[in-house]
Structure formats: C-alpha cells, structure tokens
Design a protein around this motif. Sequence first.
Motif, PDB file in Angstrom:
ATOM      1  N   TRP A  93       0.840  -1.194   0.000  1.00 11.18           N
ATOM      2  CA  TRP A  93       0.000   0.000   0.000  1.00 11.18           C
ATOM      3  C   TRP A  93       0.880   1.250   0.000  1.00 11.18           C
ATOM      4  N   GLN A  94       0.598   2.168  -0.852  1.00 11.94           N
ATOM      5  CA  GLN A  94       1.277   3.457  -1.015  1.00 11.94           C
ATOM      6  C   GLN A  94       2.658   3.339  -1.653  1.00 11.94           C
TER       7      GLN A  94
ATOM      8  N   ASP B 171      -3.508   2.763  -8.739  1.00  2.44           N
ATOM      9  CA  ASP B 171      -3.800   3.610  -7.586  1.00  2.44           C
ATOM     10  C   ASP B 171      -3.139   3.020  -6.343  1.00  2.44           C
ATOM     11  N   TRP B 172      -2.043   3.622  -5.931  1.00  2.00           N
ATOM     12  CA  TRP B 172      -1.314   3.141  -4.758  1.00  2.00           C
ATOM     13  C   TRP B 172      -2.005   3.547  -3.455  1.00  2.00           C
ATOM     14  N   ALA B 173      -2.766   4.619  -3.455  1.00  2.00           N
ATOM     15  CA  ALA B 173      -3.376   5.128  -2.228  1.00  2.00           C
ATOM     16  C   ALA B 173      -4.678   4.404  -1.876  1.00  2.00           C
ATOM     17  N   ARG B 174      -5.446   4.025  -2.893  1.00  2.00           N
ATOM     18  CA  ARG B 174      -6.705   3.322  -2.681  1.00  2.00           C
ATOM     19  C   ARG B 174      -6.675   2.007  -3.459  1.00  2.00           C
ATOM     20  N   PRO B 175      -5.947   1.020  -2.937  1.00  4.15           N
ATOM     21  CA  PRO B 175      -5.765  -0.229  -3.680  1.00  4.15           C
ATOM     22  C   PRO B 175      -7.032  -1.071  -3.721  1.00  4.15           C
ATOM     23  N   LEU B 176      -7.329  -1.565  -4.898  1.00  3.15           N
ATOM     24  CA  LEU B 176      -8.442  -2.485  -5.081  1.00  3.15           C
ATOM     25  C   LEU B 176      -7.863  -3.847  -5.450  1.00  3.15           C
TER      26      LEU B 176
ATOM     27  N   TRP C 158      -5.450  -4.704  -8.664  1.00  5.07           N
ATOM     28  CA  TRP C 158      -4.044  -5.064  -8.447  1.00  5.07           C
ATOM     29  C   TRP C 158      -3.761  -6.464  -8.982  1.00  5.07           C
TER      30      TRP C 158
ATOM     31  N   GLN D 110      -9.107   0.679   6.171  1.00  5.26           N
ATOM     32  CA  GLN D 110      -8.268   1.372   5.192  1.00  5.26           C
ATOM     33  C   GLN D 110      -8.031   0.535   3.942  1.00  5.26           C
ATOM     34  N   LEU D 111      -8.178  -0.774   4.087  1.00  5.16           N
ATOM     35  CA  LEU D 111      -7.920  -1.679   2.971  1.00  5.16           C
ATOM     36  C   LEU D 111      -9.139  -2.564   2.720  1.00  5.16           C
TER      37      LEU D 111
ATOM     38  N   TRP E  22      -9.880  -6.359   0.858  1.00  8.44           N
ATOM     39  CA  TRP E  22      -8.713  -7.242   0.818  1.00  8.44           C
ATOM     40  C   TRP E  22      -8.867  -8.455   1.734  1.00  8.44           C
TER      41      TRP E  22
END
Length: 180
Positions: A12-13, A37-42, A46, A105-106, A109
Amino acid sequence: MNTPTILLLPGWQNSGPGHWQTAWERLHGDQRVEQHDWARPLRGDWSARLEEVVADIPGPVVLAAHSLGCILTAWWAAHTRHAHKVRGALLVAPGDVERPALAPQLAGWAPIARQRLPFPAVLVGSRDDPYCSLERAQALASDWGARFVDAGACGHINAESGLGAWPEGRALLESLTDKD
C-alpha cells in the motif's frame, strides 16, 4: 530464457526511495509492478495488473513482495492461469488486512487467501512489525507452504527499518532464483 525476471510487488502506497525494493530496482534492474492507484488499492485491479505483467513476460519470474504485495501474491496465485511461470516468491512483512485497525483502510482485501502457494516461497517476518504479529506471519507462512525466516526486530522491514539494499533479503531471493 532461464534467468527469471524479478518482479517487485510493493505494498500500500508503494515503496519510496529508501525502501529495499527501490534499491533492488536501481541496483539489479528488477521490475516494479506499477499499480494504477497506490493510495486506494483495489484487490481486483491489483490482481489483474499482476496477471497482465506476468502474462507478458516470456520466461520465468520470481516475485519479491512487501506488505500488501504479499497478500496480493496469495490472492493472485489462487486465481491465475500463469502460476507455472513463477519460480518462487519472497514474501516480506505481510500486512494483516484482517486486523481491525487495517481493515477499514484496505476494504475488500479480506479475507486473506490462505491456500498453499503453487510455487516455492520464503516468508520473512519481524518480531515488532506494527502491521502483522510474528505469530500471524508464521501462521501465514504455514498456510502458504512457505519457509519462515525470523528477521528479528526490524519493524515493517521497510525504509524506516534502515536496511538499505538489504543484502540478507537479496540472498533469500537468490536462493529462489537458483532453482530450475
């Protein structure tokens, strides 16, 4: 094409300038799998990106994953048509996305894919990782069929850990690239 392509799977990030993955990219020419999108990973996005990258590489690959990249590896391995191309995976400091503090936040996942990986793997865990307890890292290694390596007290095994190019980790990665 016996020499595998090393694919770096940041968490993440992404991995910044002081991270061992960035050092490996610079020093060894390893290839970072860039995410949209590194900030809001799906997880689906990914995983699809990793599938594209592995499919496009003509020879074998070795994965070098950090944090959320470890969770991605397990999920992707459960769904890919290209697992046969993976010679091995170095899984470093998995992020426990099932922890109550990380789950919001994730989102999306969890649950963590817990099946045995279809390729050799080494999981490196830290005794004081704020994102995954040592016991949890050991349990993931067991579920994934990975050899567990205790890195001692190294935090999240990232830039803040002060490992630089982390030669010990590189040696573990190279032990995976030597297998035919």
